[in-house]
Design a protein around this motif. Structure first.
Motif, PDB file in Angstrom:
ATOM      1  N   PHE A   1       0.850  -1.188   0.000  1.00 34.66           N
ATOM      2  CA  PHE A   1       0.000   0.000   0.000  1.00 34.66           C
ATOM      3  C   PHE A   1       0.884   1.235   0.000  1.00 34.66           C
ATOM      4  N   ALA A   2       0.683   2.103  -0.976  1.00 37.70           N
ATOM      5  CA  ALA A   2       1.470   3.331  -1.110  1.00 37.70           C
ATOM      6  C   ALA A   2       2.970   3.029  -1.109  1.00 37.70           C
ATOM      7  N   GLY A   3       3.339   1.932  -1.748  1.00 36.05           N
ATOM      8  CA  GLY A   3       4.743   1.577  -1.884  1.00 36.05           C
ATOM      9  C   GLY A   3       5.327   0.773  -0.744  1.00 36.05           C
ATOM     10  N   ALA A   4       4.572   0.602   0.349  1.00 39.27           N
ATOM     11  CA  ALA A   4       5.092  -0.103   1.526  1.00 39.27           C
ATOM     12  C   ALA A   4       4.459  -1.483   1.640  1.00 39.27           C
ATOM     13  N   ASP A   5       5.253  -2.461   2.057  1.00 32.64           N
ATOM     14  CA  ASP A   5       4.747  -3.804   2.297  1.00 32.64           C
ATOM     15  C   ASP A   5       3.990  -3.807   3.629  1.00 32.64           C
ATOM     16  N   VAL A   6       2.669  -4.027   3.552  1.00 31.75           N
ATOM     17  CA  VAL A   6       1.844  -4.009   4.757  1.00 31.75           C
ATOM     18  C   VAL A   6       1.317  -5.400   5.111  1.00 31.75           C
ATOM     19  N   THR A   7       1.851  -6.425   4.469  1.00 27.73           N
ATOM     20  CA  THR A   7       1.307  -7.786   4.608  1.00 27.73           C
ATOM     21  C   THR A   7       1.211  -8.221   6.061  1.00 27.73           C
ATOM     22  N   ARG A   8       2.187  -7.853   6.874  1.00 27.68           N
ATOM     23  CA  ARG A   8       2.208  -8.285   8.270  1.00 27.68           C
ATOM     24  C   ARG A   8       1.821  -7.174   9.245  1.00 27.68           C
ATOM     25  N   LYS A   9       1.408  -6.044   8.747  1.00 24.95           N
ATOM     26  CA  LYS A   9       1.049  -4.933   9.634  1.00 24.95           C
ATOM     27  C   LYS A   9      -0.333  -5.139  10.239  1.00 24.95           C
ATOM     28  N   LYS A  10      -0.524  -4.611  11.460  1.00 22.73           N
ATOM     29  CA  LYS A  10      -1.800  -4.697  12.156  1.00 22.73           C
ATOM     30  C   LYS A  10      -2.819  -3.744  11.527  1.00 22.73           C
ATOM     31  N   THR A  11      -4.085  -3.983  11.878  1.00 22.85           N
ATOM     32  CA  THR A  11      -5.164  -3.163  11.322  1.00 22.85           C
ATOM     33  C   THR A  11      -4.967  -1.687  11.648  1.00 22.85           C
ATOM     34  N   HIS A  12      -4.620  -1.357  12.903  1.00 25.33           N
ATOM     35  CA  HIS A  12      -4.493   0.049  13.278  1.00 25.33           C
ATOM     36  C   HIS A  12      -3.309   0.705  12.565  1.00 25.33           C
ATOM     37  N   GLU A  13      -2.291  -0.074  12.252  1.00 24.29           N
ATOM     38  CA  GLU A  13      -1.157   0.479  11.522  1.00 24.29           C
ATOM     39  C   GLU A  13      -1.557   0.815  10.090  1.00 24.29           C
ATOM     40  N   ARG A  14      -2.337  -0.053   9.476  1.00 20.46           N
ATOM     41  CA  ARG A  14      -2.817   0.213   8.114  1.00 20.46           C
ATOM     42  C   ARG A  14      -3.750   1.421   8.098  1.00 20.46           C
ATOM     43  N   SER A  15      -4.564   1.538   9.151  1.00 20.73           N
ATOM     44  CA  SER A  15      -5.464   2.681   9.247  1.00 20.73           C
ATOM     45  C   SER A  15      -4.690   3.992   9.294  1.00 20.73           C
ATOM     46  N   ARG A  16      -3.631   4.022  10.075  1.00 19.70           N
ATOM     47  CA  ARG A  16      -2.823   5.239  10.186  1.00 19.70           C
ATOM     48  C   ARG A  16      -2.095   5.574   8.893  1.00 19.70           C
ATOM     49  N   MET A  17      -1.879   4.561   8.050  1.00 17.44           N
ATOM     50  CA  MET A  17      -1.242   4.788   6.762  1.00 17.44           C
ATOM     51  C   MET A  17      -2.230   5.289   5.710  1.00 17.44           C
ATOM     52  N   GLY A  18      -3.555   5.174   6.021  1.00 17.27           N
ATOM     53  CA  GLY A  18      -4.540   5.705   5.091  1.00 17.27           C
ATOM     54  C   GLY A  18      -5.498   4.696   4.500  1.00 17.27           C
ATOM     55  N   LEU A  19      -5.588   3.515   5.108  1.00 16.95           N
ATOM     56  CA  LEU A  19      -6.569   2.519   4.687  1.00 16.95           C
ATOM     57  C   LEU A  19      -7.790   2.601   5.595  1.00 16.95           C
ATOM     58  N   GLY A  20      -8.982   2.587   4.996  1.00 16.34           N
ATOM     59  CA  GLY A  20     -10.205   2.625   5.786  1.00 16.34           C
ATOM     60  C   GLY A  20     -11.197   1.591   5.290  1.00 16.34           C
ATOM     61  N   LEU A  21     -11.955   1.010   6.210  1.00 11.12           N
ATOM     62  CA  LEU A  21     -12.937  -0.022   5.866  1.00 11.12           C
ATOM     63  C   LEU A  21     -14.317   0.384   6.349  1.00 11.12           C
ATOM     64  N   VAL A  22     -15.299   0.282   5.434  1.00 12.49           N
ATOM     65  CA  VAL A  22     -16.709   0.383   5.809  1.00 12.49           C
ATOM     66  C   VAL A  22     -17.267  -1.025   5.694  1.00 12.49           C
ATOM     67  N   PRO A  23     -17.471  -1.720   6.828  1.00 10.96           N
ATOM     68  CA  PRO A  23     -17.785  -3.152   6.780  1.00 10.96           C
ATOM     69  C   PRO A  23     -19.208  -3.442   6.348  1.00 10.96           C
ATOM     70  N   GLN A  24     -19.400  -4.662   5.888  1.00 12.68           N
ATOM     71  CA  GLN A  24     -20.745  -5.129   5.594  1.00 12.68           C
ATOM     72  C   GLN A  24     -21.554  -5.127   6.889  1.00 12.68           C
ATOM     73  N   GLY A  25     -22.778  -4.632   6.827  1.00 15.29           N
ATOM     74  CA  GLY A  25     -23.593  -4.543   8.033  1.00 15.29           C
ATOM     75  C   GLY A  25     -23.381  -3.265   8.819  1.00 15.29           C
ATOM     76  N   ARG A  26     -22.484  -2.410   8.328  1.00 18.03           N
ATOM     77  CA  ARG A  26     -22.261  -1.040   8.816  1.00 18.03           C
ATOM     78  C   ARG A  26     -21.536  -0.967  10.152  1.00 18.03           C
ATOM     79  N   GLU A  27     -21.979  -1.735  11.158  1.00 21.31           N
ATOM     80  CA  GLU A  27     -21.304  -1.809  12.460  1.00 21.31           C
ATOM     81  C   GLU A  27     -21.119  -0.438  13.124  1.00 21.31           C
ATOM     82  N   ILE A  28     -22.163   0.382  13.062  1.00 17.10           N
ATOM     83  CA  ILE A  28     -22.136   1.619  13.840  1.00 17.10           C
ATOM     84  C   ILE A  28     -22.414   1.286  15.306  1.00 17.10           C
ATOM     85  N   PHE A  29     -22.275   2.280  16.178  1.00 16.14           N
ATOM     86  CA  PHE A  29     -22.578   2.093  17.605  1.00 16.14           C
ATOM     87  C   PHE A  29     -24.015   2.565  17.836  1.00 16.14           C
ATOM     88  N   PRO A  30     -24.966   1.636  17.993  1.00 17.09           N
ATOM     89  CA  PRO A  30     -26.381   2.023  18.009  1.00 17.09           C
ATOM     90  C   PRO A  30     -26.781   2.889  19.192  1.00 17.09           C
TER      91      PRO A  30
END
Length: 233
Positions: free
Chosen positions: A63-92
């Motif tokens: 992602f963006a030139g960096a190997d993120v294969t072993r990076k944690k979710t929060h690390e990918r998020s800080r690099m600029g990856l975001g997920l909108v999951p199926q089912g939305r998963e908001i805080f009701p």
């Protein structure tokens, strides 16, 4: 043209059950990429693997030139990856505003001006900021989930089955909003979807996934013009 996301022979699964059988794909900065496939073909597993929620058992993700294969979710998020999951998963039980503030949770400081900027592109949410997330309609919850993701300032949004259970008027609004964001935010998008009209309205290219592999590629223009028949999708 620089590649924002490069995936090579990605493999993943659940326990001993393999789902992704070697996905290879790439997308450019600013591109909207659609992934089309029937249930059980690996669409959601692919997005979860790209986000780091499901560890890869083989292959690489860059992602963006960096190997993120072993990076944690929060690390990918800080690099600029975001997920909108199926089912939305908001805080009701949280208000719309507090749901949006959750999108700022990983930032060093809470900058509410980020929410103000996001809300400009989601006018439907403006009068609902004090309302509980669980009191919103399914379509409004989907818009909230997308807006919350944008509060993380992503370069690439992974959007999983956004039209599921959503009324047509909200689907049209979502298309318009995402196309506006592409221009105003220089956003990139991977959208997983079974709704052909939605995915062709958004995507520059569409990949077909079948049994955990990418098996074909077409353009929205080819589908809309009839050059590619439905049986090929």
């Amino acid at each position: 043209m620089s590649m924002l996301l490069e995936v090579s022979d990605l493999r993943a699964g659940y326990g001993r059950i393999p789902i992704l059988a070697g996905v290879t794909m790439a997308m450019a900065e600013g591109e909207y990429l659609g992934i089309l496939g029937h249930n059980g073909m690996g669409k959601t597993t692919l997005l979860r693997s790209l986000m780091g929620q499901l560890p890869a058992t083989g292959g690489t993700v860059r992602f963006a030139g960096a190997d993120v294969t072993r990076k944690k979710t929060h690390e990918r998020s800080r690099m600029g990856l975001g997920l909108v999951p199926q089912g939305r998963e908001i805080f009701p039980e949280l208000s719309v505003m507090d749901n949006l503030r959750m999108g700022l949770a990983a930032a060093p400081t809470e900058d509410l001006s980020v929410i103000d900027a996001v809300i400009e592109d989601f006018p439907r949410l403006t009068p609902l900021l004090d309302r509980r997330g669980g009191a919103l309609s399914g379509g409004e919850q989907q818009l909230l989930a997308l807006a919350r993701c944008l509060c993380t300032k992503p370069r690439l949004v992974l959007l999983d089955e956004p039209t599921e259970g959503i009324q047509p008027s909200i689907i049209e609004e979502m298309i318009e909003t995402l196309l506006t964001l592409k221009k105003r935010w220089s956003l990139s998008l991977v959208v997983v979807e079974q709704n052909l009209e939605f995915i062709t309205s958004l995507s520059d290219r569409i990949l077909k996934i079948q049994k955990g592999r990418i098996t074909g590629e077409t353009s929205s223009a080819e589908i809309l013009s009839g050059q590619v028949g439905m049986e090929a999708i």
